[in-house]
Design a protein around this motif. Structure first.
Motif, PDB file in Angstrom:
ATOM      1  N   SER A 101       0.828  -1.203   0.000  1.00  0.00           N
ATOM      2  CA  SER A 101       0.000   0.000   0.000  1.00  0.00           C
ATOM      3  C   SER A 101       0.866   1.258   0.000  1.00  0.00           C
ATOM      4  O   SER A 101       1.787   1.384   0.806  1.00  0.00           O
ATOM      5  N   LEU A 102       0.563   2.173  -0.888  1.00  0.00           N
ATOM      6  CA  LEU A 102       1.287   3.443  -0.934  1.00  0.00           C
ATOM      7  C   LEU A 102       1.081   4.211   0.366  1.00  0.00           C
ATOM      8  O   LEU A 102       2.010   4.842   0.881  1.00  0.00           O
ATOM      9  N   ASN A 103      -0.125   4.157   0.911  1.00  0.00           N
ATOM     10  CA  ASN A 103      -0.380   4.863   2.162  1.00  0.00           C
ATOM     11  C   ASN A 103       0.449   4.298   3.315  1.00  0.00           C
ATOM     12  O   ASN A 103       0.945   5.036   4.170  1.00  0.00           O
ATOM     13  N   ASN A 104       0.613   2.975   3.352  1.00  0.00           N
ATOM     14  CA  ASN A 104       1.475   2.376   4.380  1.00  0.00           C
ATOM     15  C   ASN A 104       2.925   2.804   4.191  1.00  0.00           C
ATOM     16  O   ASN A 104       3.648   3.057   5.158  1.00  0.00           O
ATOM     17  N   LEU A 105       3.338   2.865   2.936  1.00  0.00           N
ATOM     18  CA  LEU A 105       4.700   3.300   2.635  1.00  0.00           C
ATOM     19  C   LEU A 105       4.927   4.728   3.120  1.00  0.00           C
ATOM     20  O   LEU A 105       5.948   5.039   3.751  1.00  0.00           O
ATOM     21  N   LEU A 106       3.966   5.618   2.848  1.00  0.00           N
ATOM     22  CA  LEU A 106       4.094   7.014   3.289  1.00  0.00           C
ATOM     23  C   LEU A 106       4.079   7.100   4.813  1.00  0.00           C
ATOM     24  O   LEU A 106       4.832   7.885   5.405  1.00  0.00           O
ATOM     25  N   ARG A 107       3.233   6.294   5.453  1.00  0.00           N
ATOM     26  CA  ARG A 107       3.163   6.307   6.917  1.00  0.00           C
ATOM     27  C   ARG A 107       4.479   5.855   7.532  1.00  0.00           C
ATOM     28  O   ARG A 107       4.991   6.492   8.462  1.00  0.00           O
ATOM     29  N   CYS A 108       5.054   4.777   7.024  1.00  0.00           N
ATOM     30  CA  CYS A 108       6.316   4.264   7.565  1.00  0.00           C
ATOM     31  C   CYS A 108       7.467   5.244   7.347  1.00  0.00           C
ATOM     32  O   CYS A 108       8.406   5.317   8.145  1.00  0.00           O
ATOM     33  N   CYS A 109       7.399   6.009   6.252  1.00  0.00           N
ATOM     34  CA  CYS A 109       8.461   6.983   5.944  1.00  0.00           C
ATOM     35  C   CYS A 109       8.173   8.357   6.538  1.00  0.00           C
ATOM     36  O   CYS A 109       8.937   9.301   6.324  1.00  0.00           O
ATOM     37  N   GLN A 110       7.042   8.462   7.262  1.00  0.00           N
ATOM     38  CA  GLN A 110       6.621   9.734   7.859  1.00  0.00           C
ATOM     39  C   GLN A 110       6.629  10.849   6.807  1.00  0.00           C
ATOM     40  O   GLN A 110       7.230  11.914   6.996  1.00  0.00           O
ATOM     41  N   MET A 111       5.953  10.568   5.707  1.00  0.00           N
ATOM     42  CA  MET A 111       5.939  11.475   4.555  1.00  0.00           C
ATOM     43  C   MET A 111       4.501  11.848   4.212  1.00  0.00           C
ATOM     44  O   MET A 111       3.632  10.972   4.092  1.00  0.00           O
ATOM     45  N   SER A 112       4.247  13.133   4.069  1.00  0.00           N
ATOM     46  CA  SER A 112       2.900  13.585   3.712  1.00  0.00           C
ATOM     47  C   SER A 112       2.644  13.365   2.230  1.00  0.00           C
ATOM     48  O   SER A 112       3.575  13.210   1.432  1.00  0.00           O
ATOM     49  N   ILE A 113       1.375  13.365   1.860  1.00  0.00           N
ATOM     50  CA  ILE A 113       1.024  13.223   0.450  1.00  0.00           C
ATOM     51  C   ILE A 113       1.607  14.379  -0.356  1.00  0.00           C
ATOM     52  O   ILE A 113       2.096  14.193  -1.468  1.00  0.00           O
ATOM     53  N   TYR A 114       1.551  15.573   0.216  1.00  0.00           N
ATOM     54  CA  TYR A 114       2.073  16.746  -0.481  1.00  0.00           C
ATOM     55  C   TYR A 114       3.560  16.584  -0.776  1.00  0.00           C
ATOM     56  O   TYR A 114       4.018  16.821  -1.895  1.00  0.00           O
ATOM     57  N   ASP A 115       4.340  16.148   0.231  1.00  0.00           N
ATOM     58  CA  ASP A 115       5.780  15.945   0.026  1.00  0.00           C
ATOM     59  C   ASP A 115       6.036  14.849  -1.004  1.00  0.00           C
ATOM     60  O   ASP A 115       6.942  14.956  -1.831  1.00  0.00           O
ATOM     61  N   PHE A 116       5.234  13.793  -0.923  1.00  0.00           N
ATOM     62  CA  PHE A 116       5.423  12.691  -1.864  1.00  0.00           C
ATOM     63  C   PHE A 116       5.177  13.150  -3.301  1.00  0.00           C
ATOM     64  O   PHE A 116       5.979  12.869  -4.207  1.00  0.00           O
ATOM     65  N   LYS A 117       4.099  13.862  -3.522  1.00  0.00           N
ATOM     66  CA  LYS A 117       3.771  14.304  -4.884  1.00  0.00           C
ATOM     67  C   LYS A 117       4.840  15.242  -5.431  1.00  0.00           C
ATOM     68  O   LYS A 117       5.129  15.238  -6.624  1.00  0.00           O
ATOM     69  N   THR A 118       5.422  16.036  -4.545  1.00  0.00           N
ATOM     70  CA  THR A 118       6.484  16.961  -4.979  1.00  0.00           C
ATOM     71  C   THR A 118       7.769  16.201  -5.304  1.00  0.00           C
ATOM     72  O   THR A 118       8.379  16.396  -6.355  1.00  0.00           O
ATOM     73  N   GLY A 347      -2.439  22.794   3.943  1.00  0.00           N
ATOM     74  CA  GLY A 347      -1.512  21.970   3.160  1.00  0.00           C
ATOM     75  C   GLY A 347      -2.255  21.011   2.261  1.00  0.00           C
ATOM     76  O   GLY A 347      -1.899  20.800   1.107  1.00  0.00           O
ATOM     77  N   MET A 348      -3.316  20.411   2.806  1.00  0.00           N
ATOM     78  CA  MET A 348      -4.120  19.496   2.000  1.00  0.00           C
ATOM     79  C   MET A 348      -4.927  20.260   0.951  1.00  0.00           C
ATOM     80  O   MET A 348      -5.163  19.776  -0.144  1.00  0.00           O
ATOM     81  N   ASN A 349      -5.354  21.450   1.291  1.00  0.00           N
ATOM     82  CA  ASN A 349      -6.145  22.233   0.334  1.00  0.00           C
ATOM     83  C   ASN A 349      -5.372  22.521  -0.942  1.00  0.00           C
ATOM     84  O   ASN A 349      -5.945  22.723  -2.009  1.00  0.00           O
ATOM     85  N   ASP A 350      -4.038  22.551  -0.833  1.00  0.00           N
ATOM     86  CA  ASP A 350      -3.207  22.775  -2.012  1.00  0.00           C
ATOM     87  C   ASP A 350      -3.295  21.637  -3.011  1.00  0.00           C
ATOM     88  O   ASP A 350      -2.828  21.757  -4.142  1.00  0.00           O
ATOM     89  N   GLN A 351      -3.873  20.487  -2.570  1.00  0.00           N
ATOM     90  CA  GLN A 351      -3.938  19.334  -3.455  1.00  0.00           C
ATOM     91  C   GLN A 351      -5.109  19.416  -4.427  1.00  0.00           C
ATOM     92  O   GLN A 351      -5.232  18.591  -5.326  1.00  0.00           O
ATOM     93  N   ALA A 352      -6.010  20.358  -4.232  1.00  0.00           N
ATOM     94  CA  ALA A 352      -7.153  20.482  -5.130  1.00  0.00           C
ATOM     95  C   ALA A 352      -6.700  20.999  -6.492  1.00  0.00           C
ATOM     96  O   ALA A 352      -5.587  21.502  -6.653  1.00  0.00           O
ATOM     97  N   LEU A 353      -7.572  20.852  -7.483  1.00  0.00           N
ATOM     98  CA  LEU A 353      -7.259  21.366  -8.815  1.00  0.00           C
ATOM     99  C   LEU A 353      -7.057  22.866  -8.747  1.00  0.00           C
ATOM    100  O   LEU A 353      -7.810  23.575  -8.066  1.00  0.00           O
ATOM    101  N   ARG A 354      -6.082  23.349  -9.469  1.00  0.00           N
ATOM    102  CA  ARG A 354      -5.747  24.771  -9.413  1.00  0.00           C
ATOM    103  C   ARG A 354      -6.267  25.494 -10.646  1.00  0.00           C
ATOM    104  O   ARG A 354      -6.494  24.874 -11.678  1.00  0.00           O
ATOM    105  N   PRO A 355      -6.445  26.804 -10.533  1.00  0.00           N
ATOM    106  CA  PRO A 355      -6.951  27.540 -11.699  1.00  0.00           C
ATOM    107  C   PRO A 355      -5.969  27.486 -12.853  1.00  0.00           C
ATOM    108  O   PRO A 355      -4.748  27.449 -12.640  1.00  0.00           O
ATOM    109  N   PRO A 356      -6.472  27.472 -14.080  1.00  0.00           N
ATOM    110  CA  PRO A 356      -5.564  27.443 -15.238  1.00  0.00           C
ATOM    111  C   PRO A 356      -4.754  28.730 -15.323  1.00  0.00           C
ATOM    112  O   PRO A 356      -5.224  29.801 -14.941  1.00  0.00           O
ATOM    113  N   VAL A 357      -3.520  28.611 -15.800  1.00  0.00           N
ATOM    114  CA  VAL A 357      -2.661  29.784 -15.928  1.00  0.00           C
ATOM    115  C   VAL A 357      -3.114  30.620 -17.115  1.00  0.00           C
ATOM    116  O   VAL A 357      -3.845  30.160 -17.989  1.00  0.00           O
TER     117      VAL A 357
END
Length: 801
Positions: A101-118, A347-357
């Motif tokens: 599980s990716l979520n288990n991997l992130l939990r074990c590495c103490q990594m947020s979704i935001y950090d992972f995506k970056t 921090g989580m709110n930044d994960q939503a779709l962003r306005p087009p440039v």
């Protein structure tokens, strides 16, 4: 001397591709951390070994800044994702990944979704991972962004129709999955879990239903609607928000077995589409859940899902079903969203779709932003408004009478082209139930734009026979094909589909070079009557830039055949501009020159360079006389190189190449891959050799451009020891004066940009400078526009006597 000059213009090595020795110091500690991580995840030995080898390889070539565990996580995720696991279904059946599980991997590495995506995006660049893997990561990123965008709306809607009893804690993180209170009875938190998991399982049951944002939203509302009816049927007054306007006045007396209460209209601006989905696709999904015992209740009335005997096993069943899906495809576990209060997690709110440039092309011609659009970007609302905008012009089912003047034979040919394109679209669009409707909307838009374009042509050429002009235009296959493809692209963008440009070009087998010709025409004529709004025009401008900057320069593009048969060197900007009877190549080059100039200006401004015209001269030379530098490359790669060679020849200490790259990231079109992945040649099998922009600059760009740049910038003596003559600067493109902008769609009020001379000569002028002038100046101006004097009243007013 030549070597010295080459050294002078050579680039420094840039961090991000730096060789680092620092990582080697604590290698044993890192390996121990990695081993413990793999033991905690019960990782198989092969994946563990491959992941660590990948980490070591990347760490030798690149500086890995930040928490080491995060980079180990990226390496391990990559190794997991690239592996397959056999299943018991059949001899050759496998699932994606190795069931970690990716979520288990992130939990074990103490990594947020935001950090992972970056960091996983940076990892893809540094590890030179295959394009298919990078595409998978982009899809994973976008899917999660769409789901989070929907979750924010889900949270608002759920809290509107349900209420949390006083004896429950609202939004307690993860508590609902493990709580034992009210065993067997549906609590508020478990109801929340049940509803969200129903949606997650429903969209995974038919992934094609989530091909666009609007359809995904409709599916989510159908899920909420079903659960709401089950709560009403159970008469759970403790969970129902009695203040919700959609609650029937006599809700305790209704028989929901005979007739469900529908709340879709309260939340869907396009309720007809949502109701159609509820009656067809959604019913099919729920029926399949009953068939596979994923859900328990009455399969005919779709009630009984929340009864004491069914609720707990339904919740567990949805959890199990979703877990199996996540493990089989290696995606993020989107159940975690129900543990977050979207109002408290920026921090989580930044994960939503962003306005087009906003692209630089025709920026001055964009319609004014809607007065009620507000500062916040709401993706679902924006998509809905775009669809409604197009639907407002969806009145035509056939060519207009004006177009029909071209004759039956010509019109029949047009309809034949439309039918052929329809069959291609239906064959490739992934969500069959919606394909017909999407193409139909695009076709009505095509008929409208075709009429507008041809009428304008007639007005511009009044002396030409009407029928002959119509026949010439309408009979042109590529004109009709590209126009229709552009309309399809607009519909796909309006619905925010996952089928991103250039999918439409692949669907209809159109070259980007041919497609870019139609975009400006569509923008010009689609803007006149308000057919295309600001958002859709920005999208068209953006994809036109994509064609001009890279897609039209691929080695299989027809532009290279045209270049091969054109006089050499290619025309400069001034030459291409002076040609009144310019051909397709010259018109294309004009657009490329203008786009290049706009981007050079912006970059130079941000870098503090005050001679953009000098850099323009170098860039223009690369296009007209060293055109092969563009083959399979990106316009911005040569722009950044032109800026840097100017800096080096001028012997400036600053900015460095890394500064150019940093400022480049501020441009609306910027992508990391532009400077991380640059073509430097081809292998014998035709595969591309890719390195970073520094390597390209030093080994490819400088040898081709150095001598011209030195002469143009006049900084070194010639072979006779005297100063080289100062070369005349080539004229740079000029932006066209902005067209008058309509202030609102409801009033014929336009704003036109005035020249400085006109402003100075204007009598009794009133000037308001944004961010500088006081508010009273704007108030006086408004009073002047309204007429200055109070108008006579034509009705009874308080105090009017």
């Amino acid at each position: 001397e030549a070597e010295a000059q080459a050294q002078e213009v050579g680039a420094e090595v840039v961090s991000g591709s730096l060789v680092s020795d620092a990582v080697q110091n604590d290698q044993e500690m890192i390996q121990a951390t990695y081993t413990n991580l793999c033991r905690e995840l019960n990782m198989d030995r092969q994946t563990e070994t491959e992941g660590y080898h990948m980490y070591v390889s990347v760490s030798k070539r690149c500086t890995l800044e930040g928490d080491t565990r995060h980079w180990l996580c990226c390496a391990l995720f990559t190794a997991c994702r690239l592996s397959n696991t056999p299943t018991v279904i059949g001899q050759n059946a496998v699932v994606r990944g190795n069931c970690v599980s990716l979520n288990n991997l992130l939990r074990c590495c103490q990594m947020s979704i935001y950090d992972f995506k970056t960091k996983i995006k940076q990892w893809c660049d540094m590890a030179n991972l295959p394009k298919e893997f990078v595409n998978d990561i982009e899809t994973l990123d976008r899917k999660f962004s769409i789901t989070f965008t929907l979750y924010k709306l889900y949270r608002k809607i759920f809290d509107q129709i349900f209420t949390c009893p006083p004896n429950e804690k609202k939004h307690s993180k993860y508590m609902s999955l493990h709580s034992n209170h009210s065993h067997g009875k549906c609590s508020y938190m478990k109801l929340d879990d049940m509803t969200w998991r129903l949606f997650l399982c429903a969209k995974n049951q038919k992934p094609s239903t989530t091909v666009d944002l609007v359809t995904s939203f409709n599916l989510m509302i159908c899920c909420i609607d079903l659960i709401y009816n089950n709560v009403l049927a159970e008469q759970r007054a403790d969970l129902i928000n009695l203040k919700f306007k959609g609650l029937p006045a006599n809700w305790t007396e209704l028989d929901y077995r005979q007739h469900h209460h529908c709340i879709l209209g309260h939340f869907c601006d396009m309720a007809a589409e949502a109701k159609a989905m509820k009656a067809t696709t959604f019913r099919e999904i729920i029926a399949s859940f009953f068939q596979t015992s994923t859900i328990y209740g009455n399969k005919d009335t779709l009630l009984g899902l929340l009864t004491v005997e069914n609720f707990e096993r339904n919740l567990k069943s949805f959890n199990f079903s979703y877990e199996q899906y996540v493990l089989s495809v290696g995606e993020l576990d989107e159940r975690i969203l129900s543990g977050y209060d979207v109002g408290d997690h920026s921090g989580m709110n930044d994960q939503a779709l962003r306005p087009p440039v906003t692209p630089l092309t025709r920026k001055q011609d964009l319609p004014a932003a809607s007065a009620n659009s507000g500062d916040r970007y709401e993706p679902v609302l924006n998509a809905t408004l775009n669809v409604r905008q197009l639907n407002g012009f969806a009145r035509l089912t056939e060519p207009t009478d004006f177009v029909k003047q071209a004759g039956e034979e010509v019109v029949a040919k047009v309809l034949s082209i439309m039918e052929e394109m329809k069959q291609k679209f239906l064959a490739k669009y992934p969500y069959a139930p919606e394909a017909e409707a999407r193409f139909k909307l695009a076709k009505t838009l095509y008929f409208y734009l075709l009429d507008q374009i041809l009428r304008a042509e007639i007005q511009n050429k009044p002396d030409i026979d009407l029928k002959r002009l119509l026949v010439q235009k309408v009979s042109l296959d590529i004109f009709n094909i590209t126009l229709m493809a552009c309309c399809v692209e607009l519909v796909l963008e309006a619905y925010k589909t996952e089928l991103k440009f250039p999918w439409v070009l692949d669907c209809f087998s159109i070259s980007p070079f041919e497609f870019q010709k139609i975009i400006e025409i569509v923008v010009r004529h689609g803007t006149r009557e308000g057919c295309l709004n600001r958002s859709l025009i920005k999208h068209l401008n953006s994809i036109e830039e994509t064609c001009l900057e890279r897609l039209a320069w691929t080695r299989d593009s027809p532009v290279w055949d045209m270049i091969a048969h054109a006089a050499q060197p290619l025309p400069s900007y001034s030459d291409a501009e002076q040609h009144r009877s310019a051909g397709p190549l010259q018109i294309f080059l004009r657009k490329v020159f203008l786009l290049g100039w706009l981007r050079i200006q912006k970059l130079c401004s941000e870098l503090g360079l005050n001679e953009p015209k000098r850099i323009w001269q170098i860039f223009e030379y690369s296009i007209t006389q060293k055109t092969d530098l563009m083959k399979d490359r990106h316009l911005d790669q040569n722009i950044m190189c032109a800026i840097y060679i100017y800096i080096k020849i001028k012997r400036m200490e600053e900015p460095k190449f890394i500064d150019i790259m940093r400022m480049y990231r501020n441009q609306p079109q910027a992508m990391n891959g532009v400077y991380r992945e640059v073509l430097i040649g081809y292998y014998e099998n035709g595969e591309k050799k890719i390195r970073d922009i520094i390597h390209y600059y030093n080994n490819t760009y400088v040898p081709e451009i150095r001598q011209f740049a030195i002469n143009a910038l006049n900084v070194t003596p010639d072979v006779n020891g005297s100063q080289a003559t100062d070369l005349l600067l080539s004229p740079h493109p000029k932006e066209r004066t902005a067209l008058p902008k309509k202030v609102t769609q409801n009033h014929s009020l336009y704003v036109t940009q005035m020249s400085k001379n006109e402003i100075q000569q204007s009598p009794n002028q009133m000037v308001y400078r944004f961010y500088n002038s006081p508010a009273k100046d704007l108030q006086l101006m408004n009073e002047k526009v309204r007429g200055g004097k109070r108008m006579l009243s034509f009705g009874e007013e308080p105090g009017g006597g």
